[in-house]
Design an enzyme around this catalytic site. Sequence first.
Site, short mmCIF file in Angstrom:
data_model
loop_
_atom_site.label_atom_id
_atom_site.label_comp_id
_atom_site.label_asym_id
_atom_site.label_seq_id
_atom_site.Cartn_x
_atom_site.Cartn_y
_atom_site.Cartn_z
N CYS A 275 -1.39 4.75 -10.38
CA CYS A 275 -2.26 3.64 -10.76
C CYS A 275 -1.69 2.77 -11.87
O CYS A 275 -1.73 1.54 -11.76
CB CYS A 275 -3.68 4.13 -11.07
N ARG A 304 4.49 16.84 -11.29
CA ARG A 304 3.77 17.53 -12.35
C ARG A 304 4.51 18.81 -12.73
O ARG A 304 4.99 19.54 -11.86
CB ARG A 304 2.34 17.85 -11.91
N GLN A 322 2.13 11.17 -2.27
CA GLN A 322 0.76 10.67 -2.08
C GLN A 322 0.75 9.47 -1.15
O GLN A 322 1.64 8.62 -1.25
CB GLN A 322 0.16 10.24 -3.42
N ASP A 324 -1.00 6.82 -1.41
CA ASP A 324 -1.90 6.26 -2.41
C ASP A 324 -2.25 4.80 -2.10
O ASP A 324 -1.52 4.11 -1.39
CB ASP A 324 -1.23 6.34 -3.78
N HIS A 326 -4.57 1.36 -4.11
CA HIS A 326 -5.49 0.87 -5.13
C HIS A 326 -6.00 -0.50 -4.73
O HIS A 326 -5.21 -1.37 -4.36
CB HIS A 326 -4.80 0.81 -6.49
N LYS A 409 -16.37 9.47 -8.76
CA LYS A 409 -15.67 9.40 -7.47
C LYS A 409 -16.45 10.08 -6.37
O LYS A 409 -17.35 10.88 -6.63
CB LYS A 409 -14.28 10.03 -7.59
N HIS A 455 -9.45 3.70 -6.53
CA HIS A 455 -8.33 4.59 -6.16
C HIS A 455 -8.68 5.20 -4.81
O HIS A 455 -9.75 5.78 -4.67
CB HIS A 455 -8.15 5.71 -7.17
#
Lengths: 578, 578
Positions: A275, A304, A322, A324, A326, A409, A455
């Site tokens: 993000c 991570r 991901q 992902d 946005h 969320k 997200h």
Amino acid sequence: MAEKNIDQIRHTLAHLTVAAVRELWPGSQNAIGPAIDNGFYQDFEIAGTVTDADLPKIEAKMRELLPTWTGFEKKEVSKEEALKEFTWNKYKSELIEEFAGQGKKITFHNAPGLVDLCKGGHSENPAKEIAPDSFNLDRVAGAYWRGDEKNKMLTRIYGLAFSSKKELDAYLAQREEAKKRDHKILGRELDLFVFSDLVGPGLPLWTPRGTILRNLLDDFVWELRKARGYLKVEIPHITKKELYEKSGHWEKFKDELFRITTREGHEFAMKPMNCPHHTQIYARRPWSYRELPQRYANTTTCYRDEQTGELSGLSRVRAFTQDDAHVFCRFAQIKEEFNQVWDIVQTFYAAFGFDMKVRLSTHDPKHMENYLGTPESWETAVKILEQIVRDKGVDALDGDGEAAFYGPKLDFMAHDSIGREWQVATIQLDFVQPMRFDLTCTNEKSEKEPIVMIHAAIMGSIDRFLSILIEHTGGVFPLWLSPVQVSVLPVSDKHGAYAQEIVDRLNAENMRAEISQDDNLGKRVRSAKVEKVPYVLVVGDAEVEAKTATLEGRAGKIGALPVADIIAKLKEEIRTRA
Amino acid sequence: MAEKNIDQIRHTLAHLTVAAVRELWPGSQNAIGPAIDNGFYQDFEIAGTVTDADLPKIEAKMRELLPTWTGFEKKEVSKEEALKEFTWNKYKSELIEEFAGQGKKITFHNAPGLVDLCKGGHSENPAKEIAPDSFNLDRVAGAYWRGDEKNKMLTRIYGLAFSSKKELDAYLAQREEAKKRDHKILGRELDLFVFSDLVGPGLPLWTPRGTILRNLLDDFVWELRKARGYLKVEIPHITKKELYEKSGHWEKFKDELFRITTREGHEFAMKPMNCPHHTQIYARRPWSYRELPQRYANTTTCYRDEQTGELSGLSRVRAFTQDDAHVFCRFAQIKEEFNQVWDIVQTFYAAFGFDMKVRLSTHDPKHMENYLGTPESWETAVKILEQIVRDKGVDALDGDGEAAFYGPKLDFMAHDSIGREWQVATIQLDFVQPMRFDLTCTNEKSEKEPIVMIHAAIMGSIDRFLSILIEHTGGVFPLWLSPVQVSVLPVSDKHGAYAQEIVDRLNAENMRAEISQDDNLGKRVRSAKVEKVPYVLVVGDAEVEAKTATLEGRAGKIGALPVADIIAKLKEEIRTRA
């Protein structure tokens, strides 16, 4: 109500384990013993040794004692009284000192033959409420007292417990089935991914077949997104520390960030999420309200610094990709954009036969220190999400305190083919990052207007989703997703040329067909079965003669068909993602 | 021969600059002054100040002196004699002491009015050989003595010099043209990529339009690879140090590696290349010779800890995406696989109108310490590549000492539309890594047989290739590659619905069409021009009436055509990548 009852049963059984163990190994000291998912555990410093082989004996003793446990006697005691009772047990003594120090009440819950320090939560009448065949003792493990490796290693006995034998048996069957479907084993058998000792644990390498799977899943999500106006963007996997200081991630994620100091001494980090990078693409120029929403999609890897002991196959890794996205939009557009993502989630998961539930994850107003943003902005955000759920006419699960640090969320939970629940997609509302990065648009009145971010990952981690999908399907993927869709098996060498001709025709139609390399027909059939190839085409004299192929599906032989008919049938099955 | 002559001219002009500057600013001390690409430079400690504004004056003085420079007098002198001559110049004095200490001869090369310490390499007769209008002084910059920032900052005068005025003018025109095509400026104007101060320099973020470009280029390469049996794989961007210790990259790349220490204290690195990871995918199982070659393709990002001062737009970045591929094959398969990659390179670059040259880059046998592997294995490898080039009937450039540390390679040089040369694709042979990672196949005799690797990136860095392509095309991309292919311009608001209908039809045919958002037709036309959109469709009353659109290409108006005809014309242009 049913939930509560089973927790009481599980907790009661932990006490019963204490009674049984202390009778069989007198002098054993019991430590803590809580109810957990599917059962309970009880920690001991055993006077002697207990292994898995001893579990039937303990179980038998528990069943022997159970009829005598018709209720607990609750008793509030003084610290001195409690310590006197537990002089023989250093763990309970330590807890008594601690509770007393915190000014807590000290209570005993006593059953026949057992005095135990406990704050309660048991069955009223265990002998009546607990069916003797509804529980078992599962396994023995080591566990440090209070989870601290500087303390003594205790013996932990795990038990399984349900409301009935039927439920216990169902769980055992599910677990047995899950073992057979273990994605780590199937991943190797189907040649999908591999770990290398030189690259390191938690860092999967994807083989050609695994990469086909990943890309097909990603393409499916993209197809659904493209139809809704999403645009692809691309970002580097590292950043200066400053980006995360501004976003708030540096503070929140600091232990899990892979950090880098450059040769010039600058501090960089590998991205744990996307993000903040995406805000910088939005922020590259001013926007008119007419150009919103801007919807950015990006399949990219996050990192991570997980501890080695916590890594597990594809479920928990150090680098995960991901799918992902946005959405940067105005307040008034939140609902429509949420609904669009919800539609994508539904379509995507339905294609694999997952049964879905949704959870509304909100903040814990008592612990605002865990979140960025004001209590008011949180309340506004939660209200919008509640409205969305209401309009959908869906019963959302309650996710109090489960929000991200930047906003509430919707979490989607998938139920797989053997009844397990997985948290998968999530749609998150974010007021905080747009504020921190000063993201705006120019509105109808030519004013700068703050915007919000949504997200919207669909699979979340493709790696973790694949671990779920492999176990859900047992590696039996639908045709459209199978790395090898058709295996063509020549009966003997002289049919090789015709087999190759068919492979070429199928591949020219964008299918994934292979000719079996094995030595003889028996082996060829077996390989196709092990690899769970959806369709097998056998070609021998008759097929060469008639310009056909004998089609076999996973359920058995379908018959000899003209190759053009086979192509048409398979293409339709692929097109519809049947 | 011509090359040598121009280097002599350039070097001579550095001396002439010394003579001119010392006449104009008496007492100025000259330091070094070599020939460089396109000209020369000369460093000074000026007695006074020289800026760009002084350059015409110096140039005029040079042209005044030039006719008197009819030759250099060469003279070998003793250290003492030399030091006596240069008491006034501490830089020359330092060099004299150094040369003497190293036992080198000390020579003066004297021109009229100038005694200079120099080892030679000048024009025989500058007055005759150097045309007064074939050079100029370009700019003034600062430069540390001996490039060391602890030393004094000197004044560096850069000059341009060619064999003739025509060549100088051509170079100046090329440079002017290059400035107009600067990819950093066009990248912003065309909204392709952006840098963020928070993310950091050298880390480009790709906008939706830039991402379309990247993906189309990558898809083109993949189309060419897929037809030749390549398979996609995927890898994490980090690894344990052990992988690079084994591959040899840890030692060779150590300064440029982004290194990570995990919270558990393990050493990781971000990958500076992909080959070691790909070896681990190959090594996952034993291979029969029948299954080779294995060809793994992978578009993925590599990282290098470049110094901030060396970063430049997309040309030099800290994170760059490679369209990488590695072929694992037997010795006997090298030639065929090289030829296949060569075909891909030719097809790909020809599509953009690049003129290509190939260079055979080999090891320097006198410096085997720079390479891994034995001299014998290097000779064998070089022979194979020489044979490949011979069979192609191509004149390869000589790349002595330009090999990678693990093997020789073919480098492809692209000449762009304004005559500049760029090193682009490379095909590398690698005997070393397969040996280090013990990569083998089982051969016809059931023996373990060592294999080789071929490194085969086509664009190399997609980011750098895009910087070249943007400047080569000046941002005027072919239709198939244009982020926006068609801009539909309604004459007035009442034609908006019909314009939208056309946009929808084009997009349904997988084209990238947009309706212009600008306020009026004039602005709409200008926006499309700035964005270099290949086709514009204007729709007004006549077009709505006739169900047509008026098509304009970059060269001008084509005319009103039925929409179906326009679609057919554009689709054909896209299909053929015209």
